[in-house]
Design a protein around this motif. Structure first.
Motif, PDB file in Angstrom:
ATOM      1  N   GLN A   2       0.823  -1.205   0.000  1.00 17.94           N
ATOM      2  CA  GLN A   2       0.000   0.000   0.000  1.00 17.94           C
ATOM      3  C   GLN A   2       0.859   1.257   0.000  1.00 17.94           C
ATOM      4  O   GLN A   2       1.769   1.402   0.816  1.00 17.94           O
ATOM      5  N   PHE A   5      -0.600   4.082   0.574  1.00 16.64           N
ATOM      6  CA  PHE A   5      -1.245   4.799   1.666  1.00 16.64           C
ATOM      7  C   PHE A   5      -1.832   3.756   2.607  1.00 16.64           C
ATOM      8  O   PHE A   5      -2.786   3.055   2.259  1.00 16.64           O
ATOM      9  N   VAL A  26      -4.058   2.652   4.871  1.00 15.82           N
ATOM     10  CA  VAL A  26      -5.359   3.098   5.360  1.00 15.82           C
ATOM     11  C   VAL A  26      -5.590   2.677   6.804  1.00 15.82           C
ATOM     12  O   VAL A  26      -6.065   3.469   7.633  1.00 15.82           O
ATOM     13  N   GLY A  29      -5.209  11.842   2.589  1.00 16.05           N
ATOM     14  CA  GLY A  29      -6.340  10.941   2.361  1.00 16.05           C
ATOM     15  C   GLY A  29      -7.183  11.352   1.169  1.00 16.05           C
ATOM     16  O   GLY A  29      -7.722  10.496   0.446  1.00 16.05           O
ATOM     17  N   VAL A  65      -5.767   9.883  -2.136  1.00 16.06           N
ATOM     18  CA  VAL A  65      -5.605   8.432  -2.271  1.00 16.06           C
ATOM     19  C   VAL A  65      -6.138   7.962  -3.624  1.00 16.06           C
ATOM     20  O   VAL A  65      -7.223   8.361  -4.057  1.00 16.06           O
ATOM     21  N   SER A 122     -10.329   2.109  -0.184  1.00 15.48           N
ATOM     22  CA  SER A 122      -9.689   3.363  -0.569  1.00 15.48           C
ATOM     23  C   SER A 122     -10.730   4.426  -0.912  1.00 15.48           C
ATOM     24  O   SER A 122     -10.533   5.619  -0.647  1.00 15.48           O
ATOM     25  N   CYS A 138     -11.977   5.740   2.374  1.00 11.98           N
ATOM     26  CA  CYS A 138     -10.934   6.583   2.971  1.00 11.98           C
ATOM     27  C   CYS A 138     -10.936   7.975   2.338  1.00 11.98           C
ATOM     28  O   CYS A 138     -10.909   8.986   3.039  1.00 11.98           O
ATOM     29  N   GLN A 139     -10.975   8.022   1.012  1.00  8.59           N
ATOM     30  CA  GLN A 139     -10.951   9.309   0.323  1.00  8.59           C
ATOM     31  C   GLN A 139     -12.196  10.134   0.647  1.00  8.59           C
ATOM     32  O   GLN A 139     -12.112  11.339   0.902  1.00  8.59           O
TER      33      GLN A 139
END
Length: 476
Positions: free
Chosen positions: A308, A310, A312, A358, A361, A368, A371-372
């Motif tokens: 990854q 990012f 998460v 974030g 992402v 994802s 998260c965004q």
């Protein structure tokens, strides 16, 4: 300040900006873009005398090489101190101690009545206190440094000579920390980045990582020495982590010293000291907690895993912990005092960094995407919170106490202004974004009278803001 900048404008753009066809602010001795990118800046046909330079002969005159000794250095420092030892300590207690309490209050009872009886480390520490408590002044415009700039360069030379003579003590480490804080507060980069490295090593030489009391601290009682050793350990870590955020992707120097510290029960606390949420030491411990979380967020953001880019899960846990700490801080700090809370400021910086990244992402799956979406929806409320926090001071509803304002919180306002600027094209109502920018930038202009890092941040903001947006901000 604006008059000083006009005097030092070059007639043409610097060589680098002209070759890359980029907008140059023509500031001397280096333009804003080159300074921000830490690149060499050169103006053709222009000989520049830097306002931050000082003739070496003046330093040599104060410290003759053939008679260099701790006693001579102490006398040279004492000649520059116009206040009595007790008065300087009172100034520290009133101006710096509320948010950076690295010196035990018991020092007041141990200070001599005059500088003739003081030690080298007492005089050096006093000079650094004076320096940090002095509001900035401008140079004369002819390349001669102001008294403010000269005092800074003078103390840097003294510290270098003291180091060369092999003299060290806890008070000298405290003096180094105050000089590093001075550089942070006035936007002296990369000087602050270099100074924190030498401060960490100086503390390391005393085996002072916040757990041990240096044996060289003979001027204090054992209990006071242990307290100061722990507190200076907190302060150095806070400075190191904050400077790391400023400096890019590199890890903090002290990261390996304090792994796993996320709550107050794991913080080394001075023995017998009451945990009073109103005390300056408690507030510093909260800033230490917040800086630990900030450092962890920075580490995760800039150290992707093979799976990854990012992480998460880990970022999510750190954001959740930051929100828990933020809730505690909001309960402990009065609404009117939130701008003076270093812990709250560092906590907000960590959340801003997490949300900012974030929102960028790359969407590859449901996780994802969630998260965004969460980061995007969370960023606007926290930007509004920061704007509302500084609005009373910009509008004149409240008068800001500049002596109580930690420089760390200025970066928070700058970061918020940068994010509002970046996101203007996404806003359905650009007038609201302009309102926020006027408030945030107005706060930086207001505080610039005390901490010159505001000017440093405003230069960066101006460089990253389209001319039409700048015109709209100024036109408001």
């Amino acid at each position: 300040m604006e008059a000083r900048l006009r005097v030092h404008l070059a007639k043409k753009a610097c060589a680098r900006c002209r070759s890359q066809k980029r907008r140059c602010d023509r500031a001397t001795p280096e333009c804003g873009l080159c300074r921000r990118l830490r690149q060499a800046c050169h103006y053709e046909g222009l000989v520049i005398s830097s306002p931050r330079s000082i003739p070496s002969s003046s330093i040599d005159a104060e410290l003759p090489l053939e008679t260099l000794s701790p006693g001579h250095i102490k006398d040279a420092i004492a000649k520059k101190l116009t206040s009595a030892p007790g008065d300087i300590f009172v100034t520290y207690i009133q101006s710096i101690h509320p948010w950076f309490p690295i010196i035990a209050q018991t020092l007041q009872d141990q200070l001599p009545s005059s500088w003739n009886e003081a030690s080298l480390d007492d005089t050096l520490l006093a000079f650094c206190i004076n320096l940090l408590c002095t509001s900035p002044s401008t140079s004369s415009g002819d390349g001669t440094p102001s008294d403010f700039q000269s005092a800074y360069l003078r103390v840097k030379s003294w510290i270098a000579v003291i180091e060369g003579l092999g003299v060290t003590s806890l008070k000298i480490v405290q003096a180094r920390a105050l000089v590093t804080l001075f550089e942070v507060a006035h936007g002296f980069y990369p000087a602050a980045y270099i100074s924190i490295g030498t401060t960490v090593r100086a503390a390391d030489a005393l085996k002072d990582h916040g757990y041990l009391c240096p044996s060289s601290s003979s001027s204090t009682s054992d209990e006071s020495g242990k307290e100061e050793a722990i507190v200076i350990g907190w302060a150095i870590r806070i400075l190191d982590r904050y400077i790391t955020i400023q400096s890019g992707h590199r890890p903090s120097l002290t990261r390996f010293l304090a792994k796993g510290i996320h709550d107050i029960n794991k913080i080394p606390w001075p023995t017998g000291l009451e945990k009073d949420t109103r005390s300056s030491l408690w507030q510093l411990s909260r800033a230490f907690e917040a800086s630990t979380l900030l450092d962890n967020i920075h580490n995760v953001l800039h150290n992707p895993t093979p799976e990854q880019a990012f992480n998460v899960e880990e970022i999510g846990l750190l954001v959740e912990t930051s929100h828990s700490l933020r809730t505690l801080l909001l309960e402990e700090v009065e609404d009117a005092d939130q701008i003076y809370s270093g812990g709250l400021g560092l906590c907000h910086i960590g959340l801003l960094l997490a949300y900012e990244n974030g929102t960028k992402v790359q969407i590859t799956d449901g996780q994802s995407l969630t998260c965004q979406s969460l980061a995007t929806s969370s960023l606007t409320p926290i930007l509004t919170t920061i704007t509302n926090m500084v609005y009373p001071f910009v509008s004149g509803i409240q008068v800001i106490d500049l002596d109580r304002l930690p420089p760390f919180n200025i970066f928070l306002v700058y970061k918020a202004a940068g994010l509002v600027t970046e996101r203007m094209w996404m806003e359905a109502d650009s007038s609201e974004a302009l309102r926020k920018l006027r408030i945030l930038r107005g706060f930086l202009k207001l505080v610039n009278a005390r901490w010159l890092c505001c000017e440093y941040y405003l230069d960066i903001l101006n460089e990253d803001t389209a001319p039409r947006i700048l015109k709209s901000i100024e036109g408001g």
